[in-house]
Design an enzyme around this catalytic site. Structure first.
Site, short mmCIF file in Angstrom:
data_model
loop_
_atom_site.label_atom_id
_atom_site.label_comp_id
_atom_site.label_asym_id
_atom_site.label_seq_id
_atom_site.Cartn_x
_atom_site.Cartn_y
_atom_site.Cartn_z
CD GLU A 1 15.32 -25.58 -21.31
OE1 GLU A 1 16.17 -25.13 -22.07
OE2 GLU A 1 15.21 -26.81 -21.05
CG ASP B 1 16.27 -30.40 -19.92
OD1 ASP B 1 16.80 -29.37 -20.37
OD2 ASP B 1 16.11 -31.44 -20.59
#
Length: 480
Positions: A188, A153
């Site tokens: 990401e 993330d």
């Protein structure tokens, strides 16, 4: 569930965070919870609430991974090493803050927290001890639970020193670790800090969520942009972003939707986000969704609108599974799951986010299953190579090579693509009829978004609406 995944054709599952997490105070005050689990408290513990028996949470996860592996499915964990549940300077002292606040977190000169994560604090991964802690945590999940990989993330945080460094300490440590280097590693490719967008800049062996694929494909089909060049670039694997430093097309994780944002059904059903249930007066969540409701906001019984939405959904799914790179499908998109227009449902542990299996669109499920099967049959898509003219031909609607004028004709919105002289893709991004002069040869239909097409003996195929028609060359049989 395993039987369903296998029947659909899925080869790997990516789980939202399973690390133990806490609910933020503002959610607790509103009677809500962090349903997605991105507010990690302990990076070495399984979230007990996910287990049938909280005392055996770790053992249950091991059993789940083992069962998925026995079925031939890989397991990827979504992990959060960019911030912790301690939030901002007003947050509680729970973990790293009490050990050494100035070492673990990025701080401003006045002692307040850099908030590149958007969650109140940002872990200072570049520090030697913090890097070691993150690597130890990852190795624990890989060795103890035998997961196959990780999705990071807000991955830009991992390379901040404080500016992003593609070969920074964390990436170097992971690359040389004999356990982690064998794992599938996905990032990401951004955070919310200044200079935080780094799509295409991460080092091998990291793959990246391709936000450009999402945006360009949405614009092409949902907004009818007519940008054939952008569509072709994304379909061919986004070489403009990833074809460097020895990287392969598989480095591009192609997706149309993810947990964060509209579902596929909502993407074609809402012009605006509807996040009032989150308790922030609809201020949270993305405002630029590249969505289109096709005439009515939200749910409707209008047959014509439902049909148009279906065509757009199928076109997006076909683009996803026929594109060079690694396709990622959001659970529920294959059967038309909706979140009632909520594009930031992180705090909704209720029917807004739960998959509604009772309302599943079985026809859409079948179409998705056919697309996945076709992807497995088309050799070029499995070779993980950059497309060359020896194997790919780009043709206009007349069956002639695309000219410079054709590429820049935003009004055309249609083209043909021949793969390995065996497969033919007919692209029609208009919500109206399109006639194609097929390339020379005999072709048979392999997968279509509907039966609304007509083939003439003179080699013309007429389609009546938006979508991708997939044909396969046949050598001995007569034409369609």
């Amino acid at each position: 569930m395993i039987d369903y995944l296998k029947t659909l054709g899925v080869t790997a599952v990516e789980l939202l965070p399973v690390h133990q997490h806490l609910d933020e105070y503002h959610l607790q005050k509103m009677g809500l919870s962090n349903y997605w689990g991105y507010n990690t408290y302990s990076h070495f513990a399984v979230e007990p609430s996910y287990a049938a028996d909280a005392e055996r949470a770790a053992e249950e996860l091991k059993q789940a991974v083992k069962a998925l592996h026995q079925a031939g499915l890989e397991v990827i964990l979504d992990v959060v090493y960019n911030h912790t549940a301690e939030q901002d300077e007003k947050g509680p002292m729970l973990c790293q803050r009490g050990i050494d606040n100035a070492l673990w977190y990025w701080l401003k000169p006045d002692g307040s927290y850099e908030n590149w994560s958007g969650c109140g604090n940002t872990l200072n991964i570049v520090r030697r001890d913090v890097t070691r802690w993150a690597a130890d945590s990852l190795r624990y999940w890989a060795e103890t639970f035998h997961v196959d990989g990780f999705r990071f993330d807000l991955g830009t945080v991992l390379g901040r020193e404080p500016d992003f460094q593609a070969y920074g300490r964390f990436f170097q440590v992971v690359y040389q670790d004999p356990v982690l280097a064998r794992c599938k590693l996905i990032v990401e490719a951004w955070d919310i800090g200044e200079g935080g967008y780094h799509l295409g800049n991460f080092p091998q062996p990291f793959a990246e969520w391709n936000g450009r694929f999402r945006d360009d494909m949405r614009a092409f089909w949902v907004w009818e942009s007519g940008n054939l060049g952008a569509f072709a670039e994304r379909l061919a694997g986004s070489s403009d972003i990833f074809n460097h430093s020895g990287r392969h097309p598989s480095a591009s994780i192609n997706f149309i939707t993810a947990h964060d944002g509209f579902t596929l059904r909502d993407l074609v059903s809402y012009n605006e986000k509807h996040n009032h249930a989150n308790g922030e007066d609809n201020r949270d969540g993305h405002n630029e969704n590249i969505s289109y409701n096709h005439g009515i906001e939200g749910e409707t019984q209008d047959a014509a609108i439902l049909e148009d939405r279906s065509y757009t959904v199928k076109a997006l799914l076909a683009s996803l599974f026929l594109a060079n790179g690694t396709p990622m499908l959001l659970a529920g998109d294959e059967f038309g799951n909706s979140q009632q227009g909520n594009n930031n449902s992180y705090c909704q542990d209720n029917p807004i986010t739960w998959l509604d299996w009772q309302q599943a669109d079985e026809a859409l499920q079948g179409y998705t299953r056919d697309l996945i099967r076709l992807r497995q049959e088309i050799k070029l898509l499995g070779d993980d190579v950059w497309w060359k003219q020896e194997r790919v031909r780009w043709l206009n609607i007349q069956g002639e090579p695309m000219s410079e004028l054709c590429w820049h004709n935003r009004g055309a919105k249609a083209m043909q693509i021949v793969l390995d002289d065996e497969w033919l893709l007919l692209i029609n991004a208009k919500r109206s009829q399109q006639i194609f002069n097929l390339p020379q040869g005999s072709w048979q239909i392999s997968c279509v978004p509907s039966e609304k097409f007509n083939y003439n003996a003179d080699g013309k195929l007429t389609v009546e609406h938006m979508g991708i028609w997939i044909l396969q060359r046949k050598n001995t049989s007569p034409n369609i």
